[in-house]
Design an enzyme around this catalytic site. Structure first.
Site, PDB file in Angstrom:
ATOM      1  N   LYS A 232     -22.223  57.206 -18.790  1.00  0.00           N
ATOM      2  CA  LYS A 232     -22.523  57.848 -17.499  1.00  0.00           C
ATOM      3  C   LYS A 232     -22.367  59.376 -17.541  1.00  0.00           C
ATOM      4  O   LYS A 232     -23.041  60.080 -16.802  1.00  0.00           O
ATOM      5  CB  LYS A 232     -21.638  57.266 -16.390  1.00  0.00           C
ATOM      6  CG  LYS A 232     -22.069  55.872 -15.965  1.00  0.00           C
ATOM      7  CD  LYS A 232     -21.280  55.405 -14.751  1.00  0.00           C
ATOM      8  CE  LYS A 232     -21.716  54.011 -14.351  1.00  0.00           C
ATOM      9  NZ  LYS A 232     -21.142  53.570 -13.074  1.00  0.00           N
TER      10      LYS A 232
ATOM     11  N   ASN B 170     -25.864  57.292 -12.919  1.00  0.00           N
ATOM     12  CA  ASN B 170     -26.076  55.889 -13.257  1.00  0.00           C
ATOM     13  C   ASN B 170     -27.547  55.496 -13.131  1.00  0.00           C
ATOM     14  O   ASN B 170     -27.897  54.353 -13.361  1.00  0.00           O
ATOM     15  CB  ASN B 170     -25.229  54.978 -12.354  1.00  0.00           C
ATOM     16  CG  ASN B 170     -25.822  54.862 -10.980  1.00  0.00           C
ATOM     17  OD1 ASN B 170     -26.297  55.848 -10.425  1.00  0.00           O
ATOM     18  ND2 ASN B 170     -25.837  53.669 -10.429  1.00  0.00           N
TER      19      ASN B 170
ATOM     20  N   ASP C 140     -24.388  55.052  -7.394  1.00  0.00           N
ATOM     21  CA  ASP C 140     -23.126  54.374  -7.037  1.00  0.00           C
ATOM     22  C   ASP C 140     -22.629  54.953  -5.727  1.00  0.00           C
ATOM     23  O   ASP C 140     -22.174  54.232  -4.833  1.00  0.00           O
ATOM     24  CB  ASP C 140     -22.051  54.622  -8.114  1.00  0.00           C
ATOM     25  CG  ASP C 140     -22.354  53.875  -9.403  1.00  0.00           C
ATOM     26  OD1 ASP C 140     -22.969  52.790  -9.330  1.00  0.00           O
ATOM     27  OD2 ASP C 140     -21.982  54.375 -10.488  1.00  0.00           O
TER      28      ASP C 140
ATOM     29  N   GLY D  12      -6.465  55.708  -7.216  1.00  0.00           N
ATOM     30  CA  GLY D  12      -7.041  55.822  -8.556  1.00  0.00           C
ATOM     31  C   GLY D  12      -7.512  57.241  -8.803  1.00  0.00           C
ATOM     32  O   GLY D  12      -7.694  58.032  -7.853  1.00  0.00           O
TER      33      GLY D  12
ATOM     34  N   LEU E 165     -13.456  48.669  -4.326  1.00  0.00           N
ATOM     35  CA  LEU E 165     -14.664  48.666  -5.145  1.00  0.00           C
ATOM     36  C   LEU E 165     -14.819  47.352  -5.907  1.00  0.00           C
ATOM     37  O   LEU E 165     -15.907  47.011  -6.349  1.00  0.00           O
ATOM     38  CB  LEU E 165     -14.657  49.850  -6.127  1.00  0.00           C
ATOM     39  CG  LEU E 165     -15.309  51.138  -5.602  1.00  0.00           C
ATOM     40  CD1 LEU E 165     -14.623  51.665  -4.359  1.00  0.00           C
ATOM     41  CD2 LEU E 165     -15.344  52.215  -6.671  1.00  0.00           C
TER      42      LEU E 165
HETATM   43  P1  ATR Z   1     -13.173  53.549 -13.797  1.00  0.00           P
HETATM   44  O1  ATR Z   1     -14.342  54.229 -14.444  1.00  0.00           O
HETATM   45  O2  ATR Z   1     -13.433  52.121 -13.366  1.00  0.00           O
HETATM   46  O3  ATR Z   1     -12.567  54.366 -12.692  1.00  0.00           O
HETATM   47  P2  ATR Z   1     -11.059  54.446 -15.546  1.00  0.00           P
HETATM   48  O4  ATR Z   1     -11.692  55.793 -15.575  1.00  0.00           O
HETATM   49  O5  ATR Z   1     -10.532  53.853 -16.801  1.00  0.00           O
HETATM   50  O6  ATR Z   1     -12.065  53.372 -14.959  1.00  0.00           O
HETATM   51  O7  ATR Z   1      -9.871  54.488 -14.445  1.00  0.00           O
HETATM   52  C1  ATR Z   1      -9.041  53.389 -14.187  1.00  0.00           C
HETATM   53  C2  ATR Z   1      -8.149  53.689 -12.987  1.00  0.00           C
HETATM   54  O8  ATR Z   1      -7.356  52.526 -12.704  1.00  0.00           O
HETATM   55  C3  ATR Z   1      -7.140  54.812 -13.236  1.00  0.00           C
HETATM   56  O9  ATR Z   1      -6.883  55.463 -12.013  1.00  0.00           O
HETATM   57  C4  ATR Z   1      -5.910  54.034 -13.712  1.00  0.00           C
HETATM   58  O10 ATR Z   1      -4.688  54.708 -13.535  1.00  0.00           O
HETATM   59  P3  ATR Z   1      -4.100  55.671 -14.720  1.00  0.00           P
HETATM   60  O11 ATR Z   1      -4.872  56.963 -14.602  1.00  0.00           O
HETATM   61  O12 ATR Z   1      -2.678  55.833 -14.404  1.00  0.00           O
HETATM   62  O13 ATR Z   1      -4.367  54.959 -16.013  1.00  0.00           O
HETATM   63  C5  ATR Z   1      -5.984  52.854 -12.781  1.00  0.00           C
HETATM   64  N1  ATR Z   1      -5.210  51.710 -13.300  1.00  0.00           N
HETATM   65  C6  ATR Z   1      -5.572  50.891 -14.305  1.00  0.00           C
HETATM   66  N2  ATR Z   1      -4.619  49.948 -14.489  1.00  0.00           N
HETATM   67  C7  ATR Z   1      -3.632  50.190 -13.566  1.00  0.00           C
HETATM   68  C8  ATR Z   1      -2.399  49.549 -13.214  1.00  0.00           C
HETATM   69  N3  ATR Z   1      -1.987  48.466 -13.858  1.00  0.00           N
HETATM   70  N4  ATR Z   1      -1.687  50.068 -12.194  1.00  0.00           N
HETATM   71  C9  ATR Z   1      -2.107  51.155 -11.509  1.00  0.00           C
HETATM   72  N5  ATR Z   1      -3.272  51.803 -11.789  1.00  0.00           N
HETATM   73  C10 ATR Z   1      -4.023  51.322 -12.794  1.00  0.00           C
END
Ligand code: ATR
Length: 287
Positions: free
Chosen positions: A69, A90, A105, A129, A225
């Site tokens: 992306k 996207n 998106d 997030g 989401l």
């Molecule tokens: P996407 O493109 O779907 O947003 P990503 O860029 O990998 O995927 O981001 C994943 C998000 O989910 C991040 O905000 C991540 O938090 P961290 O920055 O601390 O890694 C969050 N996330 C994933 N697993 C998590 C968990 N078990 N608890 C809390 N936040 C989580």
């Protein structure tokens, strides 16, 4: 019926096997009487080669998924300004000499929120997030004129980084970055919460990124989401505390519809959107 005039659209990315997009686009083409097929195109090679190859093969339009992306952007002929600000596209729309990139998106989320009669303008919004999805959502909230945005993330440094990027583009928007554990300290009421992490996604249905009843009582509307399960633990908490909720399936639906509309210069009405939504719900439940 595929014939000599059939146009091709597809999804480039890796993996692409679990995509629901062919169901959206092939049904739209059939219902709108357009001679078009949409297929997954597993992309293992260099993304620039894939884009120039697609153009050479007269492909009408493409969706782009992980991990391309961001990486696809240097290979575009043109880019929509909001997609450029977000730094993620996207959807590629064929234009003279190459493709123009869009982020449907975000158009999909906007239309899904419109369906729920939710406007972001002037509202306090909590984004949970700070990854790729949260980044796109933050820019939408800022561009729609939210009065205050809280970005809360497990890793607070990443929330801070995202805050800086959003404020660089939208200097007038009040953005606060913090850790998920500070959710209960937000002073405002009537919050709109947008859940942008993967926490609670099937099969981890008993996980929620935020806990604590004070926060949930302040939420008037929450959008997750995630669309599998139908109701994440997060949305369940909001509903039980009295807030309205929506899962991410309408965002998936409307991002697809927005891409289709861009490729074909048509407008898809709500009756047709609702037919596709029913199909998507059945597919998700059968997965
Ligand atoms: P996407 O493109 O779907 O947003 P990503 O860029 O990998 O995927 O981001 C994943 C998000 O989910 C991040 O905000 C991540 O938090 P961290 O920055 O601390 O890694 C969050 N996330 C994933 N697993 C998590 C968990 N078990 N608890 C809390 N936040 C989580």
């Amino acid at each position: 019926m595929i014939d000599g005039n059939t146009r091709l659209c597809g999804l480039i990315g890796r993996p692409v096997e679990h995509t629901l997009s062919p169901a959206i686009h092939n049904k739209l083409a059939a219902d709108l009487g357009q001679n078009l097929v949409y297929v997954p195109l597993l992309t293992d090679s260099d993304i620039g080669t894939a884009v120039s190859g697609a153009y050479a093969l007269n492909i009408l339009g493409l969706n782009v998924t992980v991990p391309y992306k961001n990486d696809v952007i240097p290979y575009l002929k043109d880019i929509d300004p909001l997609a450029a600000k977000i730094g993620a596209v996207n959807t590629l729309v064929r234009i003279d000499g190459g493709y123009k990139g869009y982020n449907t998106d975000i158009l999909g989320l906007k239309r899904a929120l419109d369906c729920e009669n939710i406007s972001l303008s002037g509202k306090t919004i909590v984004i949970i997030g700070a990854g790729g999805a949260a980044r796109a959502v933050s820019y939408l909230c800022a561009s729609e004129g939210a009065s205050r945005i809280y970005i809360l993330n497990r890793t607070s440094d990443k929330a801070l980084e995202l805050k800086k990027d959003v404020c660089a583009v939208f200097p007038d928007i009040h953005v606060t970055a913090g850790a998920l554990s500070t959710a209960g300290e937000i002073p405002e009421d009537d919050i709109i919460a947008l859940q942008c992490t993967s926490v609670g996604l099937f099969p981890h249905v008993n996980e929620s990124p935020v806990s604590g009843s004070i926060f949930f009582r302040k939420i008037c509307f929450a959008f997750d989401l995630i669309y599998r399960p139908d109701e994440t633990m997060f949305l369940g908490e909001v509903r039980r505390a009295g807030g309205r909720t929506s899962n991410g399936l309408k965002m998936l639906l409307y991002q697809g519809i927005a891409s289709y509309e861009l490729w074909n210069d048509v407008s898809v009405d709500e009756a047709e959107a609702s037919k596709i939504y029913t199909i998507l719900r059945e597919l998700v439940r059968g997965q």
